[in-house]
Design a protein around this motif. Structure first.
Motif, PDB file in Angstrom:
ATOM      1  N   VAL A 150      -5.450   6.548  -4.265  1.00  0.00           N
ATOM      2  CA  VAL A 150      -4.085   6.970  -3.984  1.00  0.00           C
ATOM      3  C   VAL A 150      -3.396   7.528  -5.232  1.00  0.00           C
ATOM      4  CG1 VAL A 150      -1.808   6.117  -3.330  1.00  0.00           C
ATOM      5  CG2 VAL A 150      -3.808   5.386  -2.068  1.00  0.00           C
ATOM      6  N   VAL A 201      -2.598   0.447  -0.754  1.00  0.00           N
ATOM      7  CA  VAL A 201      -2.042   1.801  -0.655  1.00  0.00           C
ATOM      8  C   VAL A 201      -0.551   1.786  -0.925  1.00  0.00           C
ATOM      9  CG1 VAL A 201      -1.624   3.692   0.928  1.00  0.00           C
ATOM     10  CG2 VAL A 201      -3.790   2.510   0.985  1.00  0.00           C
ATOM     11  N   LEU A 202       0.121   0.838  -0.295  1.00  0.00           N
ATOM     12  CA  LEU A 202       1.563   0.732  -0.448  1.00  0.00           C
ATOM     13  C   LEU A 202       1.924   0.438  -1.901  1.00  0.00           C
ATOM     14  CD1 LEU A 202       4.232   0.672   0.976  1.00  0.00           C
ATOM     15  CD2 LEU A 202       3.873  -1.715   1.500  1.00  0.00           C
ATOM     16  N   ASN A 258      -4.247  -5.058   5.648  1.00  0.00           N
ATOM     17  CA  ASN A 258      -4.157  -4.148   4.519  1.00  0.00           C
ATOM     18  C   ASN A 258      -5.395  -3.299   4.319  1.00  0.00           C
ATOM     19  OD1 ASN A 258      -1.630  -5.111   3.881  1.00  0.00           O
ATOM     20  ND2 ASN A 258      -2.434  -6.738   2.597  1.00  0.00           N
ATOM     21  N   LEU A 283       1.032  -7.071   0.490  1.00  0.00           N
ATOM     22  CA  LEU A 283       1.197  -5.634   0.706  1.00  0.00           C
ATOM     23  C   LEU A 283      -0.139  -4.940   0.525  1.00  0.00           C
ATOM     24  CD1 LEU A 283       4.402  -5.215  -1.450  1.00  0.00           C
ATOM     25  CD2 LEU A 283       4.279  -5.489   1.009  1.00  0.00           C
ATOM     26  N   SER A 284      -0.334  -3.853   1.259  1.00  0.00           N
ATOM     27  CA  SER A 284      -1.623  -3.182   1.142  1.00  0.00           C
ATOM     28  C   SER A 284      -1.720  -2.464  -0.203  1.00  0.00           C
ATOM     29  CB  SER A 284      -1.813  -2.183   2.269  1.00  0.00           C
ATOM     30  OG  SER A 284      -0.989  -1.066   2.052  1.00  0.00           O
ATOM     31  N   PRO A 286       3.541  -9.594  -3.265  1.00  0.00           N
ATOM     32  CA  PRO A 286       2.728  -8.419  -3.605  1.00  0.00           C
ATOM     33  C   PRO A 286       1.333  -8.467  -2.993  1.00  0.00           C
ATOM     34  CG  PRO A 286       3.868  -9.192  -5.543  1.00  0.00           C
ATOM     35  CD  PRO A 286       4.112 -10.214  -4.487  1.00  0.00           C
ATOM     36  N   MET A 346       1.491   3.473  -4.100  1.00  0.00           N
ATOM     37  CA  MET A 346       2.551   4.475  -3.967  1.00  0.00           C
ATOM     38  C   MET A 346       3.834   4.025  -4.633  1.00  0.00           C
ATOM     39  SD  MET A 346       2.101   6.196  -0.332  1.00  0.00           S
ATOM     40  CE  MET A 346       0.483   6.562   0.268  1.00  0.00           C
ATOM     41  N   MET A 347       4.136   2.736  -4.519  1.00  0.00           N
ATOM     42  CA  MET A 347       5.347   2.224  -5.142  1.00  0.00           C
ATOM     43  C   MET A 347       5.308   2.472  -6.634  1.00  0.00           C
ATOM     44  SD  MET A 347       6.286  -1.434  -3.349  1.00  0.00           S
ATOM     45  CE  MET A 347       5.709  -2.215  -4.777  1.00  0.00           C
ATOM     46  N   TRP A 348       4.162   2.148  -7.249  1.00  0.00           N
ATOM     47  CA  TRP A 348       4.054   2.278  -8.679  1.00  0.00           C
ATOM     48  C   TRP A 348       3.904   3.723  -9.114  1.00  0.00           C
ATOM     49  CZ3 TRP A 348       5.679  -0.979 -12.084  1.00  0.00           C
ATOM     50  CH2 TRP A 348       5.826  -2.319 -11.710  1.00  0.00           C
ATOM     51  N   LEU A 370       0.306   5.857   6.096  1.00  0.00           N
ATOM     52  CA  LEU A 370       1.102   6.058   4.903  1.00  0.00           C
ATOM     53  C   LEU A 370       0.440   7.080   3.974  1.00  0.00           C
ATOM     54  CD1 LEU A 370       3.695   4.940   3.725  1.00  0.00           C
ATOM     55  CD2 LEU A 370       2.352   3.302   2.453  1.00  0.00           C
TER      56      LEU A 370
END
Lengths: 313, 437, 305
Positions: A253, A137-138, C235, A134-135, A131, A141-143, C256
């Motif tokens: 985000v 932002v990513l 990141n 991961l950025s 985790p 968005m996942m959550w 993204l």
């Protein structure tokens, strides 16, 4: 730490520096030093020192970048002190740190102890660390997707056991908590890895000796593990608190400051003023205030840091 | 993909240019609606045929990032030459001198500005300057899931004759109740209705709608007698009007009656997705969404006008987009040629055939409706609305901050956190202050 | 790292199933599950057909796996087809964003490490007037919140005409980073002086000592800092988002976010977004699979010193 001996050039005829040549070598040293420091110094002056001064200058103006700046003296600061949203932003940031750090540190520690006892496998460590790689932002968005009230997986599980669907990011009470939870998810692995390294540096014979004396695991944890983890703990706390106070990406985000300004932490409010309302002067004034708060906090941290270092001896 | 289209357009024009041996000027054009992109690309192709020395480069950015990206680009000096502009946004740009005054060009080319539907051209002017040429217009209507309506015994005629008032919701609420169905199959008129386990909601309010409330509360409020301001550019706003308060109270009360999903739970998802997913039977939307629903709602659906309000009329925001030229453009003359073409009957007729929007030139909207009918959609409801009471979006300075203030207040009311009257009164006071800056 | 077999504190290897151990395994399994579950949901959603989104949102497996979303998102479909599927017609130019991210990260890591190593050595080993004051300034820069410098730096980059360029994106990071200098200086301070003194006596210049004596000893911390900086820069979102929103310059996180905000109606195109997200996770997974040991060690080294 391992030191490897590298091969040196064949020795030349030794000529020890004569006293009066010290000034020559000293000058050479100074020159070399400045040459080495030059790139970093340029970077520092251009992108840290001068901008900080400029930020102070901008904070005395009313400027929206498209028209000429207008000097307004201390008006921005006066407005800031009266601005409810500014104080709310500071309060929310503080509240967020309190929500985030203790839980993150505790979970990380827990995880590290579990990993220390059970598994050294690279796979487990990689998964735990993933985790953090991961950025923001990513992860956000996942959550955002996982926690969606209508379509998200988490809520469908909640609904299937008969509980009410939770708005998570959409609820005024829950939003900040949710952001904290997401950040804990992202960082607990990193914290765990740092603690794990610390745990592995604790000499085993301490534990063996203690267990021979009949100490329980719990006692050993409190009396041996925790105190010896202090340096790592301090490092973790210092870095994570400063980072946490400045949270922005996740909020940008997922909630964008809402709902009902419940996630309008100070950095977000500053950014909103700078890049949505184009009130550069006001945003700079608030960032100065934030800077003072962070400096005060860091001073405090340093005091405590020095105190704990004495402890260890 | 539009990259390939742009590439082929560029290749085609380059070949022509090689023959013409003139250097092609590129005009950057940006818009936000990807639904409209194919139509305008067709216009661009026609335009470049007539003007081989000018090529159009499209930039499409979704609504969320469109305005902030535009502002940043203006600040950095790299804004597009021509961009789709919005009535609520252009005042700030004009004030910051980012928009080119088109008056000299219009006069030089003796442009006929009467070809546009009434009032559209004037909307884009302020203080004797003209900041855009009208592009299209839109009104608001209701989209209804006809499958669900038929099951509930609601006819199209019923839907087209709805009335509404803030006290008991009128026949509008009666129909919404018929269409709200709980898990056991009872509708909201039945005493057995369980509002804790609703399977399909009757109506969903899309959200706050911001300071314009375009698709959310504006139609209801104005048909109740509300107005934003006395005239455009007035700094005195009326968001504290009791008419608005009772409208908001009504809308905020729908989840409590089990007729809508709560605001918190549907913020990210949105009413459109709920409609497409058959979770709600009626949602309000604008005429620009006709193709979206045609493509995505895989069941019978129909567009009906907004209900008639307490003052006896239907009311809708009558909005229109325009094309503006950035003041910092380095190719102003060519940009003007493109804007002139965009505002011409030729281009707008082409756009009409795509059936995505109602272009501004008189007569083109009917063509668009025809095109939509051919695709199986009857959008005449929007034409009906355009002939009812229409009103403009509020035109005032300092919209970014006013938007923030009013949106926050609306959110508070819709979440049941504050009573409408007092919340809106406080917000209106603040908004009036901001409007004077 | 040594693997000791009897190192578990307090555990006399009686039984592998004491309650404490079972509990610990349960917690570990739970944590691993919590970590991996969201990633699985992302993949599952990316493989779901947009029309099935409402009806099958709770399933653990995609109802009928389809690669449509990936096609949509990578621009392998026309905008009309994409719109008809409920998408926004937007696409993410993954390869270009990936390239930008790689370039962005590589430039910063290379430049920052070199500059940090050089200054750290000067601070650790050389004496010159103003050394301590300057070091204090450098360290002080770590305490200034980044939002303070963002606004003036944005204005500076705009004035240089570097908005929407790679130069503008890397500028604030590439020459100076307080943490790197601090970390490396601590390390250099801890190297025993003997080797350097011997070289000095032989008449070697400071630069020579730095390049030929000290640097080779510092491979591990240098790799650590490079790894950490690399991860952070890979990141990095806010600064690139501010400075380079243009499609051509976007780095992965910005691409993204830009994809997410593309839908004209403002509501997210979930299947498309998850497909885009799945694609952006790939490089990180590849890194872990290929260099997992190095990454893990670097992270641990940074805190365990």
């Amino acid at each position: 730490m391992q030191t490897t001996v590298s091969t040196l050039p064949p020795p030349r005829v030794a000529s020890p520096p004569k006293p009066h040549a010290l000034s020559v070598t000293r000058r050479a040293e100074t020159l070399t030093a400045w040459a080495l420091i030059l790139p970093a110094l340029i970077g520092f002056l251009l992108f840290y020192a001068w901008p900080t001064l400029r930020a102070i200058q901008i904070s005395f103006t009313d400027w929206n970048l498209l028209r000429a700046p207008k000097f307004v003296g201390l008006a921005n600061y006066a407005h800031m002190l009266e601005d409810g949203k500014f104080w709310q932003g500071m309060k929310l940031s503080l509240y967020y740190v309190l929500l985030n750090i203790p839980m993150q540190t505790a979970l990380g520690l827990f995880l590290a102890v579990a990993m220390d006892r059970l598994s050294r496998s690279l796979f487990v460590k990689s998964v735990v660390l993933l985790p953090y790689l991961l950025s923001n932002v990513l992860v956000a968005m996942m959550w955002l997707w996982m926690l969606d009230p209508v379509l998200g997986w988490v809520n469908s599980v909640i609904a299937s056991v008969g509980l009410e669907r939770q708005p998570f990011f959409g609820g005024a009470e829950e939003a900040l908590l949710t952001v904290a939870a997401v950040n804990i998810w992202r960082h607990m692995g990193l914290v765990a890895m740092l603690f794990l390294a610390g745990l592995q540096n604790i000499p085993r014979h301490l534990y063996e000796a203690a267990s021979l004396e009949g100490a329980s695991e719990w006692q050993m944890f409190w009396r041996i593990t925790l105190p010896l983890l202090r340096p790592v703990m301090v490092f973790v706390l210092v870095t994570s608190v400063t980072g946490s106070f400045q949270i922005f990406d996740t909020i940008a985000v997922t909630t964008n400051g809402g709902p009902l300004d419940s996630t309008r932490v100070i950095v977000h409010y500053i950014v909103q003023n700078a890049f949505s309302f184009y009130k550069m002067g006001y945003a700079s004034a608030m960032s100065m205030a934030l800077c003072l708060v962070m400096l005060a906090y860091t001073m405090l941290q340093m005091r405590i840091l020095r105190a704990s270092e004495n402890d260890l001896a | 993909m539009f990259q390939i289209n742009t590439l082929s357009a560029a290749i085609a024009s380059t070949l022509v240019l090689a023959a013409a041996s003139a250097s092609a000027v590129e005009v950057k054009y940006s818009l936000w609606d990807s639904n409209q992109l194919p139509a305008y690309q067709a216009c661009a192709a026609d335009f470049t045929k007539k003007n081989p020395a000018i090529t159009i480069k499209f930039q499409q950015t979704g609504w969320d990032g469109y305005w902030s990206g535009l502002s940043t680009n203006m600040v950095s000096g790299t804004a597009p030459d021509v961009f789709t502009d919005h009535l609520a946004k252009f005042p700030e740009f004009a004030k910051n001198q980012q928009l080119l005054d088109l008056t000299p060009y219009i006069q030089k080319d003796k442009l006929d500005t009467t070809i546009y539907a009434t009032g559209l051209y004037e909307n884009w002017g302020r203080g004797g300057k003209q900041y855009a040429l009208p592009k299209d217009w839109d009104t608001i209507g209701l989209i209804v899931n006809m499958d669900a309506a038929k099951k509930a015994g609601v006819t199209l005629a019923d839907l087209q004759a709805m009335t509404w008032n803030p006290k008991d919701g009128g026949t509008f609420e009666q129909i919404v109740r018929k269409l709200t169905v709980d898990a056991a199959g009872n509708n909201a008129l039945s005493p057995k209705f369980d509002k804790k386990s609703v399977a399909v909601y009757g109506y969903q309010n899309p959200g706050t709608g911001g300071m314009s409330g375009q698709t959310t509360w504006s139609g209801f409020a104005v048909s109740d007698g509300f107005k934003y301001q006395d005239k455009p550019w007035d700094a005195k706003l009326y968001y504290d009007s009791p008419k608005l308060a009772e409208t908001l109270t009504y809308l905020a009360g729908l989840p409590g009656k089990g007729l809508s999903a709560t605001y918190e739970n549907t913020k990210t998802l949105g009413s459109d997705a709920m409609f497409v997913g058959r979770k709600v039977a009626i949602v309000p939307q604008g005429s620009w969404m006709v193709s979206y629903f045609k493509d995505n709602a895989k069941f019978e659906h129909a567009w009906v006008p907004l209900p008639t309000g307490p003052n006896g009329t239907r009311a809708t925001m009558f909005n229109g987009l325009g094309d503006s030229i950035w003041a910092g453009s380095k190719v102003k003359d060519q940009a003007w040629q493109w804007v002139k073409y965009l505002g011409s009957a030729d281009c707008q007729n082409t756009v009409a055939t795509y059936g995505v929007v109602f272009p501004a030139v008189k007569g083109t909207a009917e063509k668009a409706i025809e095109a939509q009918k051919k695709k199986g959609v009857d959008s005449s409801a929007f034409l009906t609305m355009s002939k009812s009471t229409t009103f403009l979006t509020p035109m005032v300075d300092n919209t970014s901050e006013i938007e923030e203030t009013i949106s926050g207040a609306l959110e508070s009311v819709l979440m049941g956190r504050g009573d409408a009257a007092s919340t809106m009164k406080t917000a209106n006071a603040k908004a009036n202050e901001l409007a004077k800056n | 790292m040594s693997t000791l077999t009897t190192n578990i504190p307090g555990m006399h290897r009686r039984s592998a199933f004491t309650p404490g151990r079972v509990f610990a395994w349960a917690i570990l399994a739970l944590m691993l599950g919590i970590t991996l579950m969201p990633l699985w949901v992302v993949i599952k959603t990316a493989l779901t057909h947009p029309n099935d989104l409402f009806t099958h949102s709770t399933d653990l497996l995609p109802s009928s796996a389809t690669l449509l979303n990936f096609k949509r998102v990578l621009g392998l479909m026309t905008p009309q087809e994409s719109l008809a599927l409920g998408g926004s017609g937007a696409e993410i130019n993954f390869l270009r964003a990936l390239g930008n991210s790689v370039l962005f990260t590589a430039i910063i890591v290379a430049m920052q490490i070199s500059s940090a190593a050089m200054s750290a050595y000067a601070f650790a080993r050389l004496r010159f007037p103003g050394r301590n004051a300057l070091f204090a300034c450098f360290i002080g820069s770590m305490m200034v919140p980044s939002v303070v410098t963002f606004i003036p730096n944005f204005i500076l980059i705009k004035e240089l005409g570097w908005l929407n360029t790679m130069a503008g994106m890397v500028a604030p990071f590439c020459l100076m980073q307080g943490f790197s200098i601090f970390f490396l200086r601590q390390f250099f301070l801890s190297i025993p002086h003997d080797l350097e003194e011997a070289a000095l006596l032989d008449g070697a210049s400071h630069l020579y000592i730095f390049a030929r004596v000290v640097l080779p000893l510092s491979v591990t911390p240098l790799a650590t800092i490079a790894m950490l900086t690399g991860i952070n820069m890979w990141n990095e979102f806010f600064w690139p988002y501010l400075v380079a929103k243009d499609e051509v310059q976007q780095v992965l996180p910005v691409a993204l976010q830009s994809f997410k905000s593309q839908t004209p109606q403002g509501q997210p195109d979930w299947t498309g977004l998850m497909a885009a997200a799945a694609i952006t996770v790939l490089p990180t997974i590849v890194l872990l699979v290929g260099f997992g040991r190095r990454v893990v060690e670097s992270v641990q080294f940074s805190g365990g010193k």
